[in-house]
Scaffold this motif. Sequence first.
Motif, short mmCIF file in Angstrom:
data_model
loop_
_atom_site.label_atom_id
_atom_site.label_comp_id
_atom_site.label_asym_id
_atom_site.label_seq_id
_atom_site.Cartn_x
_atom_site.Cartn_y
_atom_site.Cartn_z
N GLU A 119 0.83 -1.20 0.00
CA GLU A 119 0.00 0.00 0.00
C GLU A 119 0.87 1.25 0.00
O GLU A 119 0.59 2.21 -0.73
CB GLU A 119 -0.95 0.04 1.20
CG GLU A 119 -1.83 1.28 1.16
CD GLU A 119 -2.71 1.47 2.38
OE1 GLU A 119 -3.35 2.53 2.45
OE2 GLU A 119 -2.75 0.58 3.25
N ALA A 120 1.93 1.27 0.78
CA ALA A 120 2.81 2.43 0.83
C ALA A 120 3.42 2.71 -0.54
O ALA A 120 3.48 3.86 -0.99
CB ALA A 120 3.91 2.24 1.88
N SER A 121 3.85 1.67 -1.20
CA SER A 121 4.45 1.83 -2.53
C SER A 121 3.43 2.38 -3.53
O SER A 121 3.72 3.31 -4.29
CB SER A 121 5.00 0.49 -3.01
OG SER A 121 5.61 0.63 -4.25
N LEU A 131 0.88 7.06 -6.46
CA LEU A 131 -0.31 7.90 -6.58
C LEU A 131 0.02 9.35 -6.24
O LEU A 131 -0.38 10.27 -6.94
CB LEU A 131 -1.44 7.38 -5.68
CG LEU A 131 -2.70 8.26 -5.62
CD1 LEU A 131 -3.34 8.41 -6.99
CD2 LEU A 131 -3.68 7.67 -4.61
N GLY A 132 0.75 9.56 -5.16
CA GLY A 132 1.12 10.92 -4.77
C GLY A 132 1.95 11.62 -5.83
O GLY A 132 1.76 12.81 -6.11
N SER A 133 2.84 10.89 -6.47
CA SER A 133 3.65 11.47 -7.55
C SER A 133 2.77 11.85 -8.74
O SER A 133 2.94 12.90 -9.35
CB SER A 133 4.74 10.49 -7.98
OG SER A 133 5.67 10.33 -6.96
N ARG A 186 2.14 11.88 2.73
CA ARG A 186 2.27 11.84 4.20
C ARG A 186 1.78 10.49 4.74
O ARG A 186 2.38 9.93 5.65
CB ARG A 186 1.52 12.99 4.85
CG ARG A 186 2.23 14.32 4.70
CD ARG A 186 1.55 15.40 5.54
NE ARG A 186 2.16 16.69 5.33
CZ ARG A 186 3.28 17.12 5.90
NH1 ARG A 186 3.93 16.34 6.75
NH2 ARG A 186 3.76 18.32 5.65
N GLU A 187 0.71 9.97 4.16
CA GLU A 187 0.21 8.66 4.58
C GLU A 187 1.23 7.58 4.23
O GLU A 187 1.43 6.63 4.99
CB GLU A 187 -1.15 8.36 3.92
CG GLU A 187 -1.75 7.05 4.33
CD GLU A 187 -2.05 6.92 5.82
OE1 GLU A 187 -2.18 5.77 6.30
OE2 GLU A 187 -2.15 7.94 6.53
N THR A 188 1.89 7.72 3.08
CA THR A 188 2.94 6.77 2.68
C THR A 188 4.03 6.72 3.74
O THR A 188 4.45 5.64 4.18
CB THR A 188 3.55 7.20 1.33
OG1 THR A 188 2.54 7.14 0.32
CG2 THR A 188 4.72 6.32 0.94
N ILE A 234 2.88 5.04 6.93
CA ILE A 234 2.89 3.57 6.81
C ILE A 234 4.31 3.06 6.92
O ILE A 234 4.57 2.06 7.60
CB ILE A 234 2.23 3.13 5.48
CG1 ILE A 234 0.74 3.45 5.49
CG2 ILE A 234 2.46 1.63 5.24
CD1 ILE A 234 0.06 3.28 4.14
N ASP A 235 5.25 3.74 6.26
CA ASP A 235 6.66 3.34 6.36
C ASP A 235 7.10 3.26 7.82
O ASP A 235 7.77 2.31 8.22
CB ASP A 235 7.58 4.36 5.66
CG ASP A 235 7.49 4.33 4.15
OD1 ASP A 235 6.99 3.33 3.59
OD2 ASP A 235 7.95 5.30 3.53
N LEU A 236 6.73 4.26 8.60
CA LEU A 236 7.13 4.29 10.01
C LEU A 236 6.52 3.11 10.78
O LEU A 236 7.18 2.54 11.65
CB LEU A 236 6.75 5.62 10.65
CG LEU A 236 7.53 6.83 10.12
CD1 LEU A 236 6.95 8.12 10.68
CD2 LEU A 236 9.00 6.71 10.43
N ASP A 237 5.29 2.74 10.42
CA ASP A 237 4.66 1.59 11.06
C ASP A 237 5.32 0.28 10.64
O ASP A 237 5.53 -0.61 11.47
CB ASP A 237 3.17 1.50 10.69
CG ASP A 237 2.32 2.53 11.40
OD1 ASP A 237 2.80 3.16 12.36
OD2 ASP A 237 1.15 2.69 10.99
#
Length: 91
Positions: A41-43, A48-50, A66-68, A71-74
């Motif tokens: 999902e992060a990827s 999508l953000g780009s 920011r959501e990406t 998720i990375d941090l999680d």
Amino acid sequence: MRRTRGRGQLRRAGRPENASAIGEQAVAAARKSFGTRTRAEASARSVLGSIQRHAGRLRDAETSLRETVAIDLDVYHQPVPAHLHNLGTAL
């Protein structure tokens, strides 16, 4: 699975909204296949953000990216450098 033009091709062809729709579908597919708040999902959200940034939808891009990073941090307990880069270019 139906084959479509790549997101970059759609953006370059002047159809960023089509690219955005495909990016949103990719996020939904990642969530369905792998679950929420996963690497997949992060990827997909990063892409999508780009796409959103290139389409001039900067607020949407910032939200997605920011959501990406969240998720990375999680998942990784640290941000993925490429995801931070994408966020930085949207701010």
